[in-house]
Design a protein around this motif. Sequence first.
Motif, mmCIF file in Angstrom:
data_model
loop_
_atom_site.group_PDB
_atom_site.id
_atom_site.type_symbol
_atom_site.label_atom_id
_atom_site.label_comp_id
_atom_site.label_asym_id
_atom_site.label_seq_id
_atom_site.Cartn_x
_atom_site.Cartn_y
_atom_site.Cartn_z
ATOM 1 N N THR A 169 3.339 -1.076 8.078
ATOM 2 C CA THR A 169 4.276 -0.204 7.233
ATOM 3 C C THR A 169 5.597 -1.211 7.115
ATOM 4 O O THR A 169 6.186 -1.363 6.132
ATOM 5 N N GLU A 212 -5.966 5.094 12.100
ATOM 6 C CA GLU A 212 -7.455 5.416 12.542
ATOM 7 C C GLU A 212 -8.657 4.690 11.838
ATOM 8 O O GLU A 212 -9.618 4.572 12.006
ATOM 9 N N ALA A 241 0.717 -1.308 -0.138
ATOM 10 C CA ALA A 241 0.198 -0.058 -0.068
ATOM 11 C C ALA A 241 1.006 1.063 -0.033
ATOM 12 O O ALA A 241 2.227 1.115 0.258
ATOM 13 N N THR A 242 0.281 2.306 -0.455
ATOM 14 C CA THR A 242 0.986 3.522 -0.175
ATOM 15 C C THR A 242 0.858 4.533 0.865
ATOM 16 O O THR A 242 1.333 5.496 1.032
ATOM 17 N N LYS A 243 -0.186 4.108 1.565
ATOM 18 C CA LYS A 243 -0.639 4.861 2.839
ATOM 19 C C LYS A 243 -1.163 3.856 3.969
ATOM 20 O O LYS A 243 -2.111 2.896 3.295
ATOM 21 N N ILE A 244 -1.095 4.162 5.178
ATOM 22 C CA ILE A 244 -1.576 3.317 6.072
ATOM 23 C C ILE A 244 -1.875 4.346 7.081
ATOM 24 O O ILE A 244 -1.141 5.089 7.711
ATOM 25 N N ASP A 245 -3.276 4.280 7.650
ATOM 26 C CA ASP A 245 -3.728 5.211 8.959
ATOM 27 C C ASP A 245 -4.173 4.249 9.874
ATOM 28 O O ASP A 245 -5.137 3.783 9.592
ATOM 29 N N VAL A 289 5.012 -3.941 4.492
ATOM 30 C CA VAL A 289 5.193 -3.396 3.081
ATOM 31 C C VAL A 289 6.599 -3.309 2.649
ATOM 32 O O VAL A 289 6.984 -3.653 1.406
#
Lengths: 131, 213
Positions: free
Chosen positions: B117, B97, B91-95, B120
């Motif tokens: 993260t 929330e 993935a390019t983003k991990i939040d 990945v």
Amino acid sequence: MGKRNKKLKGLTLHFMPYSEIAGLNSVERIKKLLKIVLNHKVVVLQGKLRPEEETRLIEDTMIMIGNIKGFKGVELAVIAQDSSSLGFMAKFKFGLAKALTGQQNALTIIGPATIVKEMRKNPKKLEIMMK
Amino acid sequence: MVIKIWKSFKKRIFGFLFKKKKDISLGFYGPPNAGKTTLANKICKDWTGEEMGKVSKVPHETRHVQFKEEVEIKYKEKSLKFKLIDTPGIATKIDYEDFMKMKMKKKAAQKRAKEATQGVVESIKWLDDMDAVVIVIDSTQNPYSQVNITIVGNLIAKKIPVLVVANKIDLKKSNLKKIEAAFPEYEVVGISAKKGKNINEFYESLLKLAKKA
């Protein structure tokens, strides 16, 4: 009075010509792009990164998520001409131009995930959904 | 001196004739929640009787690379041994929330995000060690996401053979044609790893892919 003080939300698109990164190595290119993203701007890069640079960008992004407060990653999309439908000569010219100048007939858009919710892409359009 | 040469010659000849054939390292790559572990589990269950990893509806369930060695797959009198490598979703983003929205407590969500993260990064590092790769794509989602394209681009650059699997074809929203249109240069096999739908076609394609490795 209250209305006058209300801050307007804006979006900054930072256009970067390919010439600005052409002379840099992979690490410097990624550092330059991510620095702009960290300043809450969406980068529009003329051209595209090499595949190994794209994965390096993802790796560096992941490392930054753990180390920079409030950073949640990026949204990334590349719009490029599809060379598979071209004829032999056109394909040859396309390949030659790509080898000489980098793939400049492409656009790479990188935005911070805190601002850009999603980039929806299909062969004909790119939709950028904001938060 | 003559004995030394003879010993070296013997070692080379016998080493060549009786060399243990290396298992094919087969990686499962793709975005989170595409069904990589479900497919790896299905293969393991079919050929070894055991599962490989835990699956969940919450994304990033697989946060470390997991292996299963010596998995022998047979199809129409052909047989090959694989080392299956199930990787965390890229993935390019991990939040964190987003995990909290799935009823996870803040601390657990933050821990999961941190491990995700790292997962990945681990997945990307493993790309160099693959002999062949199965890219698992959720056929109910848009296949044009940059993560899919980046993975394929890297595999082409490294000359690693690729098989695209369009998973979840049992779902109503599934669109196999869209996946085929997005990857015109690759063989795309539509399956449902969960229900075992079209799995024989997948095994046939997998053995064809392994020949290129």
